[in-house]
Design a protein around this motif. Structure first.
Motif, PDB file in Angstrom:
ATOM      1  N   LEU A  93       0.866  -1.224   0.040  1.00  0.00           N
ATOM      2  CA  LEU A  93      -0.162  -0.157   0.011  1.00  0.00           C
ATOM      3  C   LEU A  93       0.936   1.356  -0.026  1.00  0.00           C
ATOM      4  CD1 LEU A  93      -2.787  -1.106   2.509  1.00  0.00           C
ATOM      5  CD2 LEU A  93      -2.810  -1.244   0.027  1.00  0.00           C
ATOM      6  N   GLU A  94       1.917   1.210   0.183  1.00  0.00           N
ATOM      7  CA  GLU A  94       3.212   2.122   0.205  1.00  0.00           C
ATOM      8  C   GLU A  94       3.775   2.321  -1.336  1.00  0.00           C
ATOM      9  OE1 GLU A  94       5.716   1.330   2.975  1.00  0.00           O
ATOM     10  OE2 GLU A  94       4.632   1.245   4.914  1.00  0.00           O
ATOM     11  N   SER A  95       3.740   3.544  -1.770  1.00  0.00           N
ATOM     12  CA  SER A  95       4.345   3.547  -3.182  1.00  0.00           C
ATOM     13  C   SER A  95       5.726   2.960  -3.250  1.00  0.00           C
ATOM     14  CB  SER A  95       4.525   4.985  -3.727  1.00  0.00           C
ATOM     15  OG  SER A  95       5.214   5.716  -2.589  1.00  0.00           O
ATOM     16  N   GLU A  96       6.514   3.143  -2.476  1.00  0.00           N
ATOM     17  CA  GLU A  96       7.960   2.319  -2.802  1.00  0.00           C
ATOM     18  C   GLU A  96       7.967   0.890  -2.733  1.00  0.00           C
ATOM     19  OE1 GLU A  96      12.419   2.291  -0.853  1.00  0.00           O
ATOM     20  OE2 GLU A  96      11.097   3.569  -0.122  1.00  0.00           O
ATOM     21  N   GLN A 103       8.817  -3.834 -10.301  1.00  0.00           N
ATOM     22  CA  GLN A 103       9.949  -3.833 -10.922  1.00  0.00           C
ATOM     23  C   GLN A 103      10.534  -5.154 -11.108  1.00  0.00           C
ATOM     24  OE1 GLN A 103      12.484  -0.737 -11.491  1.00  0.00           O
ATOM     25  NE2 GLN A 103      12.906  -2.478 -12.801  1.00  0.00           N
ATOM     26  N   LEU A 104      10.258  -6.077 -10.066  1.00  0.00           N
ATOM     27  CA  LEU A 104      10.438  -7.262 -10.247  1.00  0.00           C
ATOM     28  C   LEU A 104       9.838  -8.202 -11.064  1.00  0.00           C
ATOM     29  CD1 LEU A 104      11.838 -10.012  -9.037  1.00  0.00           C
ATOM     30  CD2 LEU A 104      10.089 -10.241  -7.466  1.00  0.00           C
ATOM     31  N   ARG A 105       8.485  -7.707 -11.499  1.00  0.00           N
ATOM     32  CA  ARG A 105       7.618  -8.298 -12.541  1.00  0.00           C
ATOM     33  C   ARG A 105       8.330  -8.190 -13.829  1.00  0.00           C
ATOM     34  NH1 ARG A 105       1.686  -6.165 -13.892  1.00  0.00           N
ATOM     35  NH2 ARG A 105       0.804  -7.999 -14.812  1.00  0.00           N
ATOM     36  N   SER A 228       2.892   2.942 -16.451  1.00  0.00           N
ATOM     37  CA  SER A 228       2.665   4.419 -16.943  1.00  0.00           C
ATOM     38  C   SER A 228       1.378   4.781 -16.653  1.00  0.00           C
ATOM     39  CB  SER A 228       2.980   4.631 -18.571  1.00  0.00           C
ATOM     40  OG  SER A 228       2.024   3.973 -19.241  1.00  0.00           O
ATOM     41  N   ARG A 229       0.440   3.724 -16.623  1.00  0.00           N
ATOM     42  CA  ARG A 229      -1.107   4.340 -16.479  1.00  0.00           C
ATOM     43  C   ARG A 229      -1.389   4.450 -15.059  1.00  0.00           C
ATOM     44  NH1 ARG A 229      -1.655   0.690 -20.988  1.00  0.00           N
ATOM     45  NH2 ARG A 229      -1.780  -1.464 -19.798  1.00  0.00           N
ATOM     46  N   ILE A 230      -0.149   3.817 -14.112  1.00  0.00           N
ATOM     47  CA  ILE A 230      -0.412   4.358 -12.722  1.00  0.00           C
ATOM     48  C   ILE A 230       0.618   5.021 -12.209  1.00  0.00           C
ATOM     49  CG2 ILE A 230      -1.872   1.834 -12.119  1.00  0.00           C
ATOM     50  CD1 ILE A 230       0.924   0.738 -11.197  1.00  0.00           C
ATOM     51  N   GLU A 231       1.516   5.635 -13.005  1.00  0.00           N
ATOM     52  CA  GLU A 231       2.331   6.710 -12.859  1.00  0.00           C
ATOM     53  C   GLU A 231       3.604   6.151 -12.196  1.00  0.00           C
ATOM     54  OE1 GLU A 231       0.479  10.125 -11.142  1.00  0.00           O
ATOM     55  OE2 GLU A 231      -0.795  10.262 -12.810  1.00  0.00           O
ATOM     56  N   LEU A 232       4.058   4.895 -12.489  1.00  0.00           N
ATOM     57  CA  LEU A 232       5.181   4.356 -11.937  1.00  0.00           C
ATOM     58  C   LEU A 232       6.517   4.460 -12.820  1.00  0.00           C
ATOM     59  CD1 LEU A 232       4.363   0.725 -10.492  1.00  0.00           C
ATOM     60  CD2 LEU A 232       4.784   2.777  -9.200  1.00  0.00           C
TER      61      LEU A 232
END
Length: 237
Positions: A93-96, A103-105, A228-232
């Protein structure tokens, strides 16, 4: 051993919350390999919950490889090498924390797509097609569309013929639904669903053609689009 038994907050899913608390004690060394957990009766009294809730929490810990149960004796902390993966869902639930999981995905699923192109069977492709059919049907606007999206990625992982890809990607897929829900919340639903479907179709078609490089590229494009759709912002090379 030392365990801090505070009253569990009722707003949270009780078994998961209890499992997370005990898992924390194990991972931080307050409970050591071989230690016996307190009895169900003791835990239920100390935590202010029913014994069935405690039982479910212990079952979750057992499934994660953190404890083993012995009939008529109790539950014991396992040796470290016997433990399965555990992710604290609260950190997602935390952005990091969520960014790190996404990133692992990237490398896992890109490589899985390439291997699926090489090794898939007709049954594997049928499962990929079945999940894609659900994604493109009337269910695509509902939570069933999200379930179908996750099923698609699990089917691709299964098609690698490598059980470890299926294990790790399946584990991540259960938690990545946060990304899909976030993406749908941030955009016009019709646009986001159609774009997502197009990306999945590209992955499916490349796998069906047994083209590993095209499959990897299509999966890479999909995952970066999803991010990008979730601004990552991810690191990709």
């Amino acid at each position: 051993m030392s365990m801090d038994f505070g009253q569990i907050r009722r707003s949270e899913h009780l078994p998961a919350r209890i499992a997370a608390q005990i898992a924390g004690d194990i991972q931080e060394g307050r409970l050591q390999p071989g230690d016996k957990l307190p009895t169900e009766h003791f835990l239920s009294k100390a935590l202010g919950v029913s014994r069935s809730v405690v039982r479910e929490a212990i079952a979750q810990l057992r499934n994660e490889g953190l404890v083993e149960t012995r009939q008529g004796v109790g539950a014991f902390v396992t040796e470290r090498q016997a433990r399965l993966i555990r992710i604290d869902d609260g950190k997602l639930l935390e952005s990091e924390g969520f960014r790190d999981l996404f990133q692992l995905r990237i490398p896992l699923e890109i490589e899985a797509a390439g291997l699926a192109a090489l090794h898939h069977t007709s049954d594997d492709l049928a499962k990929i097609d079945a999940s894609l059919a659900l994604m493109t049907g009337s269910e695509r606007w509902t939570s069933e569309g999200i379930n179908a999206d996750l099923a698609f990625h699990r089917a691709v992982a299964d098609a690698t013929g490598n059980d470890y890809f299926a294990m790790f990607i399946g584990f991540i897929a259960e938690r990545i639904s946060l990304a899909i829900n976030a993406a749908r919340a941030r955009a016009v639903l019709e646009e986001i669903v159609e774009v997502t479907i197009e990306e999945h179709v590209a992955v499916r078609d490349a796998i069906a053609k047994r083209d590993p490089q095209a499959s990897r590229t299509a999966m890479r494009n999909h995952l970066l689009g999803a991010a990008s759709r979730i601004e990552l912002t991810l690191e990709v090379f």
